[in-house]
Structures are given as C-alpha cells and as structure tokens.
Motif scaffolding. Sequence first.
Motif, PDB file in Angstrom:
ATOM      1  N   GLU A  69       0.788  -1.227   0.000  1.00  0.00           N
ATOM      2  CA  GLU A  69       0.000   0.000   0.000  1.00  0.00           C
ATOM      3  C   GLU A  69       0.826   1.287   0.000  1.00  0.00           C
ATOM      4  OE1 GLU A  69      -3.361   0.302  -0.130  1.00  0.00           O
ATOM      5  OE2 GLU A  69      -3.547  -1.874  -0.349  1.00  0.00           O
ATOM      6  N   ASP A  70       1.988   1.266   0.653  1.00  0.00           N
ATOM      7  CA  ASP A  70       2.716   2.526   0.854  1.00  0.00           C
ATOM      8  C   ASP A  70       4.169   2.225   1.199  1.00  0.00           C
ATOM      9  OD1 ASP A  70       3.510   5.103   1.444  1.00  0.00           O
ATOM     10  OD2 ASP A  70       2.217   5.329   3.203  1.00  0.00           O
ATOM     11  N   ARG A  71       4.949   1.912   0.188  1.00  0.00           N
ATOM     12  CA  ARG A  71       6.314   1.448   0.395  1.00  0.00           C
ATOM     13  C   ARG A  71       7.193   2.467   1.126  1.00  0.00           C
ATOM     14  NH1 ARG A  71       8.877  -1.702  -4.576  1.00  0.00           N
ATOM     15  NH2 ARG A  71       6.992  -2.909  -4.095  1.00  0.00           N
ATOM     16  N   SER A  72       6.891   3.739   0.982  1.00  0.00           N
ATOM     17  CA  SER A  72       7.712   4.770   1.637  1.00  0.00           C
ATOM     18  C   SER A  72       7.101   5.224   2.964  1.00  0.00           C
ATOM     19  CB  SER A  72       7.868   5.987   0.702  1.00  0.00           C
ATOM     20  OG  SER A  72       6.607   6.637   0.513  1.00  0.00           O
ATOM     21  N   PHE A  73       6.175   4.435   3.502  1.00  0.00           N
ATOM     22  CA  PHE A  73       5.432   4.837   4.691  1.00  0.00           C
ATOM     23  C   PHE A  73       6.320   5.350   5.817  1.00  0.00           C
ATOM     24  CE2 PHE A  73       3.752   3.413   8.907  1.00  0.00           C
ATOM     25  CZ  PHE A  73       2.760   4.372   9.026  1.00  0.00           C
ATOM     26  N   PHE A  74       7.382   4.628   6.156  1.00  0.00           N
ATOM     27  CA  PHE A  74       8.194   4.997   7.308  1.00  0.00           C
ATOM     28  C   PHE A  74       9.126   6.187   7.041  1.00  0.00           C
ATOM     29  CE2 PHE A  74       6.994   0.667   8.542  1.00  0.00           C
ATOM     30  CZ  PHE A  74       6.566   0.909   9.841  1.00  0.00           C
ATOM     31  N   THR A  82       4.477  12.563  -5.476  1.00  0.00           N
ATOM     32  CA  THR A  82       4.299  12.160  -6.870  1.00  0.00           C
ATOM     33  C   THR A  82       2.908  11.569  -7.097  1.00  0.00           C
ATOM     34  OG1 THR A  82       6.656  11.675  -7.082  1.00  0.00           O
ATOM     35  CG2 THR A  82       5.195  10.740  -8.755  1.00  0.00           C
ATOM     36  N   GLY A  83       2.512  10.644  -6.225  1.00  0.00           N
ATOM     37  CA  GLY A  83       1.208  10.008  -6.366  1.00  0.00           C
ATOM     38  C   GLY A  83       0.072  10.991  -6.201  1.00  0.00           C
ATOM     39  N   SER A 102      -3.178   7.439  -2.466  1.00  0.00           N
ATOM     40  CA  SER A 102      -3.206   7.658  -1.027  1.00  0.00           C
ATOM     41  C   SER A 102      -2.197   6.813  -0.276  1.00  0.00           C
ATOM     42  CB  SER A 102      -4.602   7.373  -0.477  1.00  0.00           C
ATOM     43  OG  SER A 102      -5.544   8.283  -0.977  1.00  0.00           O
ATOM     44  N   THR A 103      -1.510   7.436   0.659  1.00  0.00           N
ATOM     45  CA  THR A 103      -0.614   6.731   1.567  1.00  0.00           C
ATOM     46  C   THR A 103      -1.444   6.094   2.678  1.00  0.00           C
ATOM     47  OG1 THR A 103      -0.342   8.674   2.957  1.00  0.00           O
ATOM     48  CG2 THR A 103       1.222   8.407   1.135  1.00  0.00           C
ATOM     49  N   ILE A 104      -0.792   5.334   3.536  1.00  0.00           N
ATOM     50  CA  ILE A 104      -1.480   4.757   4.697  1.00  0.00           C
ATOM     51  C   ILE A 104      -2.016   5.874   5.590  1.00  0.00           C
ATOM     52  CG2 ILE A 104      -1.030   3.559   6.883  1.00  0.00           C
ATOM     53  CD1 ILE A 104       0.750   1.617   5.265  1.00  0.00           C
ATOM     54  N   THR A 105      -1.246   6.942   5.741  1.00  0.00           N
ATOM     55  CA  THR A 105      -1.688   8.072   6.556  1.00  0.00           C
ATOM     56  C   THR A 105      -2.928   8.717   5.954  1.00  0.00           C
ATOM     57  OG1 THR A 105       0.639   8.481   7.098  1.00  0.00           O
ATOM     58  CG2 THR A 105      -0.941  10.204   7.680  1.00  0.00           C
ATOM     59  N   GLN A 106      -2.943   8.905   4.646  1.00  0.00           N
ATOM     60  CA  GLN A 106      -4.103   9.486   3.984  1.00  0.00           C
ATOM     61  C   GLN A 106      -5.319   8.571   4.105  1.00  0.00           C
ATOM     62  OE1 GLN A 106      -1.625  10.316   0.367  1.00  0.00           O
ATOM     63  NE2 GLN A 106      -2.982  12.072   0.157  1.00  0.00           N
ATOM     64  N   VAL A 214       8.610  -9.214  -1.757  1.00  0.00           N
ATOM     65  CA  VAL A 214       9.875  -9.617  -2.397  1.00  0.00           C
ATOM     66  C   VAL A 214      10.528  -8.391  -3.034  1.00  0.00           C
ATOM     67  CG1 VAL A 214      10.931 -10.975  -4.248  1.00  0.00           C
ATOM     68  CG2 VAL A 214       9.127 -11.989  -2.824  1.00  0.00           C
ATOM     69  N   ASN A 215       9.736  -7.616  -3.766  1.00  0.00           N
ATOM     70  CA  ASN A 215      10.260  -6.420  -4.437  1.00  0.00           C
ATOM     71  C   ASN A 215      10.768  -5.385  -3.443  1.00  0.00           C
ATOM     72  OD1 ASN A 215       9.504  -7.562  -6.878  1.00  0.00           O
ATOM     73  ND2 ASN A 215       7.550  -6.503  -6.962  1.00  0.00           N
ATOM     74  N   ASP A 216      10.178  -5.388  -2.252  1.00  0.00           N
ATOM     75  CA  ASP A 216      10.580  -4.432  -1.223  1.00  0.00           C
ATOM     76  C   ASP A 216      11.764  -4.943  -0.415  1.00  0.00           C
ATOM     77  OD1 ASP A 216      10.197  -1.927  -0.077  1.00  0.00           O
ATOM     78  OD2 ASP A 216       8.938  -2.702   1.531  1.00  0.00           O
TER      79      ASP A 216
END
Length: 235
Positions: A69-74, A82-83, A102-106, A214-216
């Motif tokens: 959902e949000d790879r850059s969350f932390f 960008t999104g 939307s990020t997890i926060t959004q 895996v990609n992360d």
Amino acid sequence: MKRSVKFLILMVITLYIGWFGMKYYFTHMNRIADLVRNDVAAQIHSHNSRFLKYNEIPVLYRNAVVATEDRSFFTNRGIDFTGTLRAVFVDVASGQSRQGGSTITQQLVHNTLLSKETKSLLWKIEETFYAIGLYDTMNKQETFELYANIIYFGHGAQGLYQASQTYFEKSPSELNAGELAMLAGLPNAPGVYDPYKNLTLARERQDLVVQSMVNDGVINEFQAEQVMKQPIMLK
C-alpha cells in the motif's frame, strides 16, 4: 542572477514558515491526532471489536501492508508527493475524483475525519492537508496501529482483529503467513477479492502482496513460495 537567488531564498523561507505554521496549527489549534484517536475508538466501540496495539499486529502483516500500500510509509511525510500530484491532475482533467494516490496516513484520514464527506478535488486536498498534520503530530507506529484497526475488510469486518475472526475464526497472532498475506490484500477491494465468493481472485491478490514484499526486499523468493504454500483455512 541576484533576483533568482532572492526568489529561491524567499520560497525556502515561505515553505519553512508554512510547514511549521501547519505544525503549530495541528498541535495547538486543531488537535488532529486526538480527533483521529477518538474517531477510531468510537468506531471500534460501535463495532464491538477489539483494539490491537502495534506490537500485537503480526510483523508479516505489517510488512505486507507497507510493501503493497505505501512502500515509503516509514520515510514519507504523510503523503506521496508524486502520487498525489498524479491523482490531482487526473481528477482535474476528468472533473471528478478518480485516482487514489493515497498513503497509509491518507487512508487513515479518509476512514476517520473524512469518512462522511463526498469525494471531490477539495476532499483530496483536505485529505492531503490533514495527512501532513498527522505526520507532524503522530508517530508512524501509532499511525499504522490506528489504520490497521479501522480499515474495512468486507463482510462487516472492520479492523484486523474482526477480519481474523470473520474469515478464519482466529486471533491475528494465530494466523499463518499465507492467511496474513491474504488479509493484507483484501481492503484494496473487499468485494472483488472476497475469498468466500472467489478464492481464485483472492489468491491472485495474495500473490501480488507476497511479490510486493519480495520487491521491497522484506522476504526472498524462497520465502515467498513458502508463504503461498501455507494452507488457507477459511471459517
């Protein structure tokens, strides 16, 4: 040249004042973190559910959601610039709210403060503004904790605890890796990936979640295969 330098300095100062002005506003004038906490508590009470603390949420589930959902969350500031920009451009072009971005926060803001408002371009701007406010006033662990307790999984299940009971009649800590990965994929479209109605689609979504991990770099291919081999014991 001097004008350009002065303009850049002015822009930096303006952004600096604006950012810290927002932090002051959300900390002292509109205590957004408290509003979100109270909303989550009220919804959990109305659904007769149980609140899961961050350390009660299985690590694999946390990794699966972030990777999907949000790879850059932390590391992000509550929004993915960008999104969000892409979503705004598409919405403006279409004249209505079509894009997520939307990020997890959004998504947490969406499911609390803005849950009763109609989606629109203004709604998206509010979501972004509030998400930045949450980033300034709430740590990432609590943000994820509240998100996991409020997100909808289908079949009336709101939050991870109810989802675990609804689909597997177990607590989250009792679920195997495959079951956790399947749950991580459901909120994207609960009606579409409903394992009771279409287990094949649910498994495809589960595989996408596992491959996202895996990609992360969270797990390797061998571990991914082991997750997919875990039995899915629906209630």
